[in-house]
Design a protein around this motif. Structure first.
Motif, PDB file in Angstrom:
ATOM      1  N   VAL A   1       0.842  -1.191   0.000  1.00  0.00           N
ATOM      2  CA  VAL A   1       0.000   0.000   0.000  1.00  0.00           C
ATOM      3  C   VAL A   1       0.877   1.240   0.000  1.00  0.00           C
ATOM      4  O   VAL A   1       1.456   1.620   1.016  1.00  0.00           O
ATOM      5  N   ARG A   2       1.009   1.842  -1.186  1.00  0.00           N
ATOM      6  CA  ARG A   2       1.728   3.102  -1.393  1.00  0.00           C
ATOM      7  C   ARG A   2       1.442   3.549  -2.815  1.00  0.00           C
ATOM      8  O   ARG A   2       0.976   2.749  -3.640  1.00  0.00           O
ATOM      9  N   PRO A   3       1.697   4.793  -3.133  1.00  0.00           N
ATOM     10  CA  PRO A   3       1.503   5.226  -4.528  1.00  0.00           C
ATOM     11  C   PRO A   3       2.412   4.421  -5.465  1.00  0.00           C
ATOM     12  O   PRO A   3       3.556   4.111  -5.129  1.00  0.00           O
ATOM     13  N   ALA A   4       1.890   4.081  -6.622  1.00  0.00           N
ATOM     14  CA  ALA A   4       2.648   3.304  -7.598  1.00  0.00           C
ATOM     15  C   ALA A   4       3.837   4.099  -8.132  1.00  0.00           C
ATOM     16  O   ALA A   4       3.755   5.317  -8.320  1.00  0.00           O
ATOM     17  N   ALA A   5       4.913   3.393  -8.414  1.00  0.00           N
ATOM     18  CA  ALA A   5       6.111   4.010  -8.977  1.00  0.00           C
ATOM     19  C   ALA A   5       6.120   3.942 -10.500  1.00  0.00           C
ATOM     20  O   ALA A   5       7.020   4.487 -11.140  1.00  0.00           O
ATOM     21  N   GLU A   6       5.138   3.252 -11.090  1.00  0.00           N
ATOM     22  CA  GLU A   6       4.989   3.203 -12.545  1.00  0.00           C
ATOM     23  C   GLU A   6       3.502   3.239 -12.884  1.00  0.00           C
ATOM     24  O   GLU A   6       2.705   2.524 -12.275  1.00  0.00           O
ATOM     25  N   VAL A   7       3.176   4.080 -13.854  1.00  0.00           N
ATOM     26  CA  VAL A   7       1.788   4.283 -14.252  1.00  0.00           C
ATOM     27  C   VAL A   7       1.718   4.290 -15.778  1.00  0.00           C
ATOM     28  O   VAL A   7       2.629   4.804 -16.444  1.00  0.00           O
ATOM     29  N   THR A   8       0.647   3.740 -16.326  1.00  0.00           N
ATOM     30  CA  THR A   8       0.414   3.759 -17.770  1.00  0.00           C
ATOM     31  C   THR A   8      -0.791   4.637 -18.062  1.00  0.00           C
ATOM     32  O   THR A   8      -1.817   4.535 -17.385  1.00  0.00           O
ATOM     33  N   TYR A   9      -0.629   5.498 -19.070  1.00  0.00           N
ATOM     34  CA  TYR A   9      -1.716   6.351 -19.561  1.00  0.00           C
ATOM     35  C   TYR A   9      -2.061   5.856 -20.956  1.00  0.00           C
ATOM     36  O   TYR A   9      -1.181   5.524 -21.750  1.00  0.00           O
ATOM     37  N   CYS A  10      -3.347   5.786 -21.254  1.00  0.00           N
ATOM     38  CA  CYS A  10      -3.790   5.279 -22.545  1.00  0.00           C
ATOM     39  C   CYS A  10      -5.038   6.044 -22.980  1.00  0.00           C
ATOM     40  O   CYS A  10      -5.815   6.509 -22.139  1.00  0.00           O
ATOM     41  N   VAL A  11      -5.212   6.195 -24.277  1.00  0.00           N
ATOM     42  CA  VAL A  11      -6.452   6.722 -24.843  1.00  0.00           C
ATOM     43  C   VAL A  11      -6.852   5.779 -25.959  1.00  0.00           C
ATOM     44  O   VAL A  11      -6.048   5.483 -26.849  1.00  0.00           O
ATOM     45  N   ILE A  12      -8.084   5.282 -25.879  1.00  0.00           N
ATOM     46  CA  ILE A  12      -8.638   4.472 -26.946  1.00  0.00           C
ATOM     47  C   ILE A  12      -9.837   5.209 -27.524  1.00  0.00           C
ATOM     48  O   ILE A  12     -10.375   6.122 -26.890  1.00  0.00           O
ATOM     49  N   ALA A  13     -10.244   4.838 -28.723  1.00  0.00           N
ATOM     50  CA  ALA A  13     -11.355   5.529 -29.379  1.00  0.00           C
ATOM     51  C   ALA A  13     -12.259   4.525 -30.070  1.00  0.00           C
ATOM     52  O   ALA A  13     -11.794   3.514 -30.609  1.00  0.00           O
ATOM     53  N   SER A  14     -13.558   4.848 -30.064  1.00  0.00           N
ATOM     54  CA  SER A  14     -14.551   3.963 -30.635  1.00  0.00           C
ATOM     55  C   SER A  14     -15.628   4.795 -31.320  1.00  0.00           C
ATOM     56  O   SER A  14     -16.207   5.683 -30.694  1.00  0.00           O
ATOM     57  N   PRO A  15     -15.904   4.535 -32.609  1.00  0.00           N
ATOM     58  CA  PRO A  15     -17.021   5.257 -33.230  1.00  0.00           C
ATOM     59  C   PRO A  15     -18.298   4.868 -32.494  1.00  0.00           C
ATOM     60  O   PRO A  15     -18.471   3.708 -32.101  1.00  0.00           O
ATOM     61  N   ALA A  16     -19.162   5.855 -32.290  1.00  0.00           N
ATOM     62  CA  ALA A  16     -20.351   5.616 -31.473  1.00  0.00           C
ATOM     63  C   ALA A  16     -21.589   6.231 -32.095  1.00  0.00           C
ATOM     64  O   ALA A  16     -21.567   7.379 -32.546  1.00  0.00           O
ATOM     65  N   GLY A  17     -22.645   5.452 -32.083  1.00  0.00           N
ATOM     66  CA  GLY A  17     -23.964   5.959 -32.440  1.00  0.00           C
ATOM     67  C   GLY A  17     -24.627   6.440 -31.160  1.00  0.00           C
ATOM     68  O   GLY A  17     -23.967   6.631 -30.144  1.00  0.00           O
ATOM     69  N   PRO A  18     -25.928   6.603 -31.171  1.00  0.00           N
ATOM     70  CA  PRO A  18     -26.630   7.013 -29.954  1.00  0.00           C
ATOM     71  C   PRO A  18     -26.406   5.989 -28.834  1.00  0.00           C
ATOM     72  O   PRO A  18     -26.394   4.785 -29.088  1.00  0.00           O
ATOM     73  N   TYR A  19     -26.217   6.465 -27.623  1.00  0.00           N
ATOM     74  CA  TYR A  19     -25.999   5.563 -26.492  1.00  0.00           C
ATOM     75  C   TYR A  19     -27.224   4.672 -26.283  1.00  0.00           C
ATOM     76  O   TYR A  19     -27.097   3.493 -25.994  1.00  0.00           O
TER      77      TYR A  19
END
Length: 186
Positions: A159-177
């Motif tokens: 239990v402590r803040p992580a020393a390695e972090v991953t950032y990601c962005v994904i994308a998906s075409p979307a119609g009406p929810y």
């Protein structure tokens, strides 16, 4: 607005979805079922800060079984959309608000804050790379849904803040929810 500290290199995938198959998806995209050809990745470590920022081929992420996110749920996400206007241009709605909320969420979960300029640049880099995936301006509620997320990827139990972090962005075409339209309750 200040400039982005991260530079997102673009590594185009060698096997993008063929145009006719992409157009078939865009004609009836659903929600969160199909993803674009690329995604954003960046890494943060205590030693190097944010680094290795890139737009790369969409695909599986490799996680160590002891990755902190799996044991301590250190993960945050945002959701936003890119829209194609009638003139062909592509816009996002107030990405700076999403960037600020993302930074606040990171602080609450003891994750490193991604500077808002880098958050916005990551969105710009992915939307520019996969612009063909943004549905046309004549499609009503259709958009390109963007899902930026960050998680503690360090292989560590404790239990402590992580020393390695991953950032990601994904994308998906979307119609009406709501495929059948919005049906509010009285």
């Amino acid at each position: 607005m200040s400039t982005s500290a991260l530079s997102f290199t673009v590594e185009r995938r060698s096997d993008p979805l063929p145009d006719d198959q992409r157009e078939a998806v865009l004609s009836n995209p659903g929600f969160g079922k199909t993803f674009t050809d690329h995604m954003v990745l960046a890494t943060w470590t205590t030693a190097e800060g944010w680094h290795d920022a890139k737009v790369t081929a969409y695909g599986p992420l490799s996680l160590h079984p002891s990755a902190a996110v799996l044991h301590y749920a250190q993960e945050i996400f945002e959701g936003m959309k890119a829209y194609r206007h009638a003139d062909g241009s592509v816009w996002t709605f107030r990405p700076e608000v999403n960037a600020a909320r993302f930074a606040r969420s990171a602080g609450r979960l003891a994750l490193p804050e991604l500077p808002p300029t880098d958050f916005i640049e990551s969105i710009r880099a992915l939307v520019t790379t996969d612009e063909k995936w943004v549905p046309g301006g004549d499609t009503g509620e259709a958009s390109l849904y963007l899902r930026p997320f960050m998680f503690a990827s360090e292989a560590f139990l404790g239990v402590r803040p992580a020393a390695e972090v991953t950032y990601c962005v994904i994308a998906s075409p979307a119609g009406p929810y709501f495929a059948g339209g919005l049906k509010p309750v009285s």
